[in-house]
Design a protein around this motif. Structure first.
Motif, PDB file in Angstrom:
ATOM      1  N   UNK A 133      25.574 -15.868  30.351  1.00  0.00           N
ATOM      2  CA  UNK A 133      25.847 -17.220  29.866  1.00  0.00           C
ATOM      3  C   UNK A 133      26.032 -18.198  31.022  1.00  0.00           C
ATOM      4  N   UNK A 134      26.776 -17.797  32.029  1.00  0.00           N
ATOM      5  CA  UNK A 134      27.062 -18.697  33.147  1.00  0.00           C
ATOM      6  C   UNK A 134      25.845 -18.957  34.017  1.00  0.00           C
ATOM      7  N   UNK A 135      24.825 -18.104  33.938  1.00  0.00           N
ATOM      8  CA  UNK A 135      23.623 -18.283  34.755  1.00  0.00           C
ATOM      9  C   UNK A 135      22.419 -18.763  33.953  1.00  0.00           C
ATOM     10  N   UNK A 136      22.621 -19.079  32.686  1.00  0.00           N
ATOM     11  CA  UNK A 136      21.518 -19.535  31.839  1.00  0.00           C
ATOM     12  C   UNK A 136      21.383 -21.057  31.943  1.00  0.00           C
ATOM     13  N   UNK A 137      20.289 -21.585  32.490  1.00  0.00           N
ATOM     14  CA  UNK A 137      20.143 -23.050  32.593  1.00  0.00           C
ATOM     15  C   UNK A 137      20.154 -23.740  31.229  1.00  0.00           C
ATOM     16  N   UNK A 138      19.657 -23.058  30.195  1.00  0.00           N
ATOM     17  CA  UNK A 138      19.625 -23.671  28.867  1.00  0.00           C
ATOM     18  C   UNK A 138      21.039 -23.939  28.359  1.00  0.00           C
ATOM     19  N   UNK A 139      21.972 -23.042  28.679  1.00  0.00           N
ATOM     20  CA  UNK A 139      23.353 -23.263  28.250  1.00  0.00           C
ATOM     21  C   UNK A 139      23.928 -24.502  28.926  1.00  0.00           C
ATOM     22  N   UNK A 140      23.712 -24.630  30.222  1.00  0.00           N
ATOM     23  CA  UNK A 140      24.258 -25.781  30.935  1.00  0.00           C
ATOM     24  C   UNK A 140      23.589 -27.077  30.493  1.00  0.00           C
ATOM     25  N   UNK A 141      22.321 -26.987  30.114  1.00  0.00           N
ATOM     26  CA  UNK A 141      21.661 -28.177  29.582  1.00  0.00           C
ATOM     27  C   UNK A 141      22.271 -28.571  28.234  1.00  0.00           C
ATOM     28  N   UNK A 142      22.549 -27.587  27.390  1.00  0.00           N
ATOM     29  CA  UNK A 142      23.192 -27.876  26.108  1.00  0.00           C
ATOM     30  C   UNK A 142      24.606 -28.422  26.316  1.00  0.00           C
ATOM     31  N   UNK A 143      25.306 -27.879  27.298  1.00  0.00           N
ATOM     32  CA  UNK A 143      26.634 -28.400  27.607  1.00  0.00           C
ATOM     33  C   UNK A 143      26.544 -29.838  28.096  1.00  0.00           C
ATOM     34  N   UNK A 166      18.531 -15.475  16.819  1.00  0.00           N
ATOM     35  CA  UNK A 166      18.167 -14.335  17.665  1.00  0.00           C
ATOM     36  C   UNK A 166      19.017 -13.101  17.385  1.00  0.00           C
ATOM     37  N   UNK A 167      20.007 -13.247  16.508  1.00  0.00           N
ATOM     38  CA  UNK A 167      20.850 -12.128  16.047  1.00  0.00           C
ATOM     39  C   UNK A 167      21.719 -11.515  17.152  1.00  0.00           C
ATOM     40  N   UNK A 168      21.937 -12.230  18.236  1.00  0.00           N
ATOM     41  CA  UNK A 168      22.742 -11.709  19.352  1.00  0.00           C
ATOM     42  C   UNK A 168      24.198 -12.172  19.179  1.00  0.00           C
ATOM     43  N   UNK A 169      24.907 -11.527  18.304  1.00  0.00           N
ATOM     44  CA  UNK A 169      26.282 -11.920  18.012  1.00  0.00           C
ATOM     45  C   UNK A 169      27.186 -11.725  19.230  1.00  0.00           C
ATOM     46  N   UNK A 170      26.971 -10.658  19.980  1.00  0.00           N
ATOM     47  CA  UNK A 170      27.782 -10.409  21.160  1.00  0.00           C
ATOM     48  C   UNK A 170      27.632 -11.506  22.194  1.00  0.00           C
ATOM     49  N   UNK A 171      26.394 -11.888  22.480  1.00  0.00           N
ATOM     50  CA  UNK A 171      26.163 -12.954  23.457  1.00  0.00           C
ATOM     51  C   UNK A 171      26.688 -14.291  22.945  1.00  0.00           C
ATOM     52  N   UNK A 172      26.459 -14.590  21.656  1.00  0.00           N
ATOM     53  CA  UNK A 172      26.947 -15.844  21.081  1.00  0.00           C
ATOM     54  C   UNK A 172      28.477 -15.912  21.143  1.00  0.00           C
ATOM     55  N   UNK A 173      29.153 -14.802  20.930  1.00  0.00           N
ATOM     56  CA  UNK A 173      30.607 -14.776  21.031  1.00  0.00           C
ATOM     57  C   UNK A 173      31.060 -15.057  22.455  1.00  0.00           C
ATOM     58  N   UNK A 174      30.363 -14.488  23.422  1.00  0.00           N
ATOM     59  CA  UNK A 174      30.716 -14.735  24.822  1.00  0.00           C
ATOM     60  C   UNK A 174      30.552 -16.214  25.172  1.00  0.00           C
TER      61      UNK A 174
END
Length: 302
Positions: free
Chosen positions: A66-76, A264-272
């Motif tokens: 999560x901390x290294x995903x550019x898409x997350x930081x763009x959404x933030x 994407x059904x990734x509940x673990x990643x979404x929770x993180x």
């Protein structure tokens, strides 16, 4: 029984009675808040999937991704831009509507209804209204621009215009809540202050900046905090009006969480990701409270 032993027993009986009354609330609170929070945190350390199957412990891998995903930081970044763009007008519009209602004697009930009515509408209705308003060619927004000789705007196809469109929809929809808080605060200001200032020759403008705004400072602080938290949690408007487009330029972080968890059904990643965002909101809230305490301390010593 002596009075020295009766008092502790009465205290224990009162405590037991109080716990019996709050027990149903504590049970519901634990069932619907504490337990889901704990399960979400546990899921953040696993590869849990919405489609089921055995989950494996992955440690901090989800948080590292999560901390290294550019898409997350763009959404933030989209969330932060929306918060900064929507909070000031929501405060200003709420105050303006409250001032108008407070000083307009005739049909005051009608102004209250008109200003607050949009707030009770569901997000789906708001989205449907503004999607039609922003339609290219025949939408109301482009029609109004055409009346003043301006070119049509691609409200849902251009990143900046799409963000502006969601901000305008949010202000129209939610300013009614701030309006009610400001109106209640205005009605609580003693009229003697205005009468005394009038006798001293103060104008309406001087009364506004010398009496009204200082008396509304606590309400403004409360509204600012509530609005910041509400804007950081934005999801409905973007998802229903723009769908996060064009090219994810209006995808807030909660939509990022939704897509990874339920698409994407990734509940673990979404929770993180949810807990990373939760930690950022806590840091922002703590910083705001610290700045506010320092400011109030300086005012108290002045």
């Amino acid at each position: 029984m002596s009075s020295s032993t009766a008092a502790p027993r009465r205290s224990r009986d009162a405590t037991a009675t109080g716990l019996a009354f709050v027990a149903p609330f504590l049970l519901v609170y634990a069932l619907f808040l504490v337990v889901p929070l704990g399960m979400g945190l546990i899921n953040g350390f696993t590869d849990a999937s919405l489609v089921g199957g055995d989950r494996e412990f992955v440690g901090a891998a989800n948080f590292a991704e999560a901390l290294t995903d550019p898409a997350l930081w763009r959404s933030l970044g989209v969330t932060v831009v929306f918060t900064l763009a929507s909070t000031p007008p929501l405060i200003a519009v709420g105050l303006l509507m409250a001032l108008l209602t407070h000083h307009l004697a005739p049909a005051r009930w009608l102004w209250r209804l008109v200003f607050f009515a949009p707030y009770v509408l569901p997000s789906s209705a708001i989205a449907l209204i503004f999607v039609w308003i922003y339609q290219p060619g025949f939408g109301l927004a482009d029609a109004l621009l055409g009346m003043v000789g301006a070119e049509p705007v691609g409200w849902l196809s251009r990143p900046v215009a799409a963000m502006l469109g969601v901000v305008l929809a949010t202000v129209w929809w939610t300013a009614g809540f701030n309006f009610l808080l400001y109106l209640a605060a205005l009605q609580a200001i003693p009229g003697d202050l205005y009468e005394a200032s009038s006798l001293d020759g103060a104008s309406r403008v001087q009364q506004f900046f010398g009496i009204t705004l200082p008396m509304l400072r606590p309400t403004t602080g409360l509204i600012a905090v509530l609005q910041l938290l509400a804007s950081l949690k934005v999801f409905d408007q973007f998802y229903l009006i723009t769908g996060g487009g064009p090219q994810h330029s209006t995808r807030p972080i909660l939509q990022y969480v939704y897509e990874h968890g339920f698409t994407n059904y990734r509940i673990g990643y979404a929770s993180a990701v949810s807990y990373v965002f939760f930690a950022l909101v806590l840091l922002l809230t703590a910083a705001h409270l610290s700045i506010r305490r320092r400011r109030e301390g300086r005012l108290g010593h002045a």
